[in-house]
Design an enzyme around this catalytic site. Structure first.
Site, PDB file in Angstrom:
ATOM      1  N   HIS A   1       3.877  -3.156  -1.272  1.00  0.00           N
ATOM      2  CA  HIS A   1       2.608  -2.998  -1.996  1.00  0.00           C
ATOM      3  C   HIS A   1       2.544  -3.818  -3.294  1.00  0.00           C
ATOM      4  CE1 HIS A   1       2.444   0.096   0.919  1.00  0.00           C
ATOM      5  NE2 HIS A   1       2.991   1.061   0.230  1.00  0.00           N
TER       6      HIS A   1
ATOM      7  N   ASP B   1       0.338  -3.105   5.800  1.00  0.00           N
ATOM      8  CA  ASP B   1       0.617  -2.668   4.437  1.00  0.00           C
ATOM      9  C   ASP B   1      -0.694  -2.022   4.017  1.00  0.00           C
ATOM     10  OD1 ASP B   1       0.602  -2.386   1.664  1.00  0.00           O
ATOM     11  OD2 ASP B   1       2.103  -3.944   1.429  1.00  0.00           O
ATOM     12  N   HIS B   2      -0.718  -0.698   3.930  1.00  0.00           N
ATOM     13  CA  HIS B   2      -2.023  -0.042   3.783  1.00  0.00           C
ATOM     14  C   HIS B   2      -2.720  -0.431   2.474  1.00  0.00           C
ATOM     15  CE1 HIS B   2       0.113   3.022   1.366  1.00  0.00           C
ATOM     16  NE2 HIS B   2      -1.069   3.357   0.902  1.00  0.00           N
TER      17      HIS B   2
HETATM   18  C1  BG6 Z   1       3.709   4.585   0.792  1.00  0.00           C
HETATM   19  C2  BG6 Z   1       5.022   5.042   0.202  1.00  0.00           C
HETATM   20  O1  BG6 Z   1       3.852   3.330   1.393  1.00  0.00           O
HETATM   21  O2  BG6 Z   1       2.750   4.480  -0.266  1.00  0.00           O
HETATM   22  C3  BG6 Z   1       4.859   6.381  -0.489  1.00  0.00           C
HETATM   23  O3  BG6 Z   1       5.976   5.168   1.252  1.00  0.00           O
HETATM   24  C4  BG6 Z   1       3.762   6.299  -1.521  1.00  0.00           C
HETATM   25  O4  BG6 Z   1       6.080   6.786  -1.103  1.00  0.00           O
HETATM   26  C5  BG6 Z   1       2.483   5.717  -0.907  1.00  0.00           C
HETATM   27  O5  BG6 Z   1       3.516   7.615  -1.982  1.00  0.00           O
HETATM   28  C6  BG6 Z   1       1.449   5.451  -1.981  1.00  0.00           C
HETATM   29  O6  BG6 Z   1       0.236   5.108  -1.375  1.00  0.00           O
HETATM   30  P1  BG6 Z   1      -1.146   5.349  -2.131  1.00  0.00           P
HETATM   31  O7  BG6 Z   1      -2.155   4.767  -1.212  1.00  0.00           O
HETATM   32  O8  BG6 Z   1      -1.270   6.843  -2.301  1.00  0.00           O
HETATM   33  O9  BG6 Z   1      -1.031   4.666  -3.435  1.00  0.00           O
END
Ligand code: BG6
Length: 509
Positions: free
Chosen positions: A259, A196-197
């Site tokens: 997230h 989960d980045h």
């Molecule tokens: C991803 C989603 O996991 O997270 C995207 O699939 C979203 O739809 C993105 O845009 C948002 O990531 P960050 O790091 O830009 O907030």
């Protein structure tokens, strides 16, 4: 504005003292996709530049499209110089790219795996450590892990073998459970890294430092002092070219199940017994187990659903969601969602957590706002019936990474007029460096064998089991009406205004 005293500028926020002791082979399945050029390669380059990646490590990209090694490297370089011009340095890039090779292969073909395995074995690397990165259509996750297992490529006799699984991890509880049992046919749980980045973001990890490395916040971190918590992720981007994926997913699957719930667990968890993978994940699991379920028509009062129409973002006209490539003209898919969450445990009983996320909002911002209760008595303005400026702690995750505390202060001069001011901390001036990308941290952790910032199967399953009934209620028409909002909206959707202040429903206008 008041400022925190901060460390000397130039102090590096990275984790440079974490360095790989042994080389590894990073094998990226689905290497011709966007993730490889936009995130994985730039992150690996940065690790190489900082000497955290072992210099004898190699990266092998695998996809169906035929490329020579040189063509693949050129493609990566073009993207790198476009998006990461500030860190590009030709000499280091050339050295780094010598470690990258490419194999055209079919992820369903056993022979292609056997040939990869035999060419790796012929290199006689000792140890033969391998990190398999699944950056492909989730329909193939099971195929890849099955074949890796059947061809003997997951056994750890010659070196460690790990697999990183990208999101989406299933599309509901049933598919997530099925995926876990499929992966576990070939890998032990401790070899599986579910990404989960958001957990790779420094500002997210800092929530734990903020809470558990300081003494002054934890005593007030509970229902006795906190009135409500708002966790919001707003994006200005629309769905871009991912319309057909997104239309089947929607905001709850795309952002909440992973997230937003992860952010909530970091805010709500009890102190773990150690900063170590299982201890941390045990505490997150406890939070997920205490989320009060939202069932059937309860979704009408506790959730908001929205979809963007056309509008203006940063001065440019943008199309409606229904006009995006791959999206049906009558789509009912949500591009905005908000949920009022209650946590049934000792610490948080009756404190609402509002989770919200939307695409094509007026501004990009991810933040956690913790609103404290008002003082019990308004000594300085006894005529006031309610407190207008409670203390607010804002953890700004992005893009303006920092922490802010709002409190009341006396306006200079006669009288006792008060005004809210902020104590502000910003990462950039404090540390004099740009924060590393989330993928950089996560790739390094996986290479070092630290799974703390990856999700365990039970966490994912609990998250799905909480989200599934809401999805079901929305699908069955037991949720609120889908509200259409203009792209670039500033302020709250009408549904959100009512969610935060239900008396508006009784007294509209
Ligand atoms: C991803 C989603 O996991 O997270 C995207 O699939 C979203 O739809 C993105 O845009 C948002 O990531 P960050 O790091 O830009 O907030």
């Amino acid at each position: 504005m008041v400022h925190f005293a901060v460390p000397e500028p130039g102090q590096n926020p990275g984790n440079e003292n974490q360095v790989m002791q042994h080389p590894a082979t990073i094998i990226i399945f689905g290497a011709s996709g966007d993730l490889t050029r936009r995130k994985l390669i730039p992150s690996l380059f940065d690790l190489y530049r900082k000497k955290q990646l072992h210099p004898d490590s190699q990266i092998i990209g695998i996809s169906r499209t035929p490329f020579s090694d040189q063509e693949f490297r050129e493609k990566l370089k073009a993207s790198f110089t476009e998006f990461y011009a500030h860190t590009y340095d030709a000499k280091t890039w050339d050295q780094f790219s010598n470690h990258i090779s490419y194999r055209s292969g079919d992820v369903t073909s056993r022979d292609d795996y056997l040939s990869l395995d035999s060419s790796l074995s012929q290199q006689k690397r000792k140890p033969d450590n391998r990190l398999y990165y699944l950056s492909l259509d989730p329909r193939f996750y099971q195929t890849v892990t099955d074949i890796l297992g059947e061809t003997g490529m997951t056994g750890e006799e010659e070196g460690w073998r790990r697999v990183i699984i990208e999101k989406p991890y299933g599309s509901n509880l049933k598919t997530a459970v099925a995926l876990t049992s499929a992966i576990q046919r070939s890998f032990f749980e401790n070899q599986i890294y579910r990404i989960d980045h958001y957990l790779g973001k420094d500002t997210v990890q800092n929530i734990l430092i903020f809470r558990f490395a300081n003494a002054i916040f934890e005593p007030v971190w509970n229902r006795n002092y906190i009135d409500k918590v708002e966790i919001s992720v707003s994006e200005t981007l629309g769905v871009g070219t991912r319309g057909s994926y997104y239309d089947k997913s929607g905001i709850l699957r795309d952002m909440f199940q992973n997230h937003l719930l992860q952010l909530l667990t970091f805010i709500a968890m009890e102190p773990p017994i150690a900063f170590e993978a299982d201890a941390l994940r045990d505490e997150k699991v406890k939070v997920l187990r205490t989320l009060r379920p939202i069932l059937g028509s309860q979704a009408r009062e506790q959730t908001v659903r929205g979809q963007y129409t056309s509008g203006i973002i940063n001065g440019k006209e943008v199309p409606a969601y229904r006009g995006e490539q791959g999206v049906p003209a009558d789509s009912q898919t949500e591009t905005f969602g908000e949920i009022k969450v209650l946590i049934d445990n000792w610490r948080w009983k009756s404190v609402p957590f509002y989770l919200s996320s939307g695409k094509r909002m007026g501004q990009k911002s991810t933040e956690i706002r913790i609103q404290f209760k008002c003082p019990p008595h308004f000594l300085f303005s006894p005529q006031l019936q309610e407190c207008l400026s409670p203390n607010i702690l804002t953890l700004s995750i992005q893009p303006d990474e920092g922490i802010h505390i709002q409190f009341l202060t006396k306006v200079p001069g006669g009288g006792l007029e008060t005004r809210p001011v902020n104590l502000d901390f910003h990462y950039e001036p404090a540390f004099g460096a740009i924060l590393p990308d989330a993928y950089e941290r996560l790739l390094l952790d996986a290479l070092l064998g630290d799974a703390s910032l990856f999700m365990r199967a039970d966490e994912i399953e609990l998250a799905w089991s909480w989200i599934d009934p809401i999805l079901q209620a929305w699908q069955d028409g037991q949720g609120p009406e889908l509200e259409f909002y203009p792209a670039g909206i500033n302020g709250l959707l009408a549904g959100s205004q009512i969610l935060h202040n239900p008396t508006l429903l009784a007294n509209p206008g």
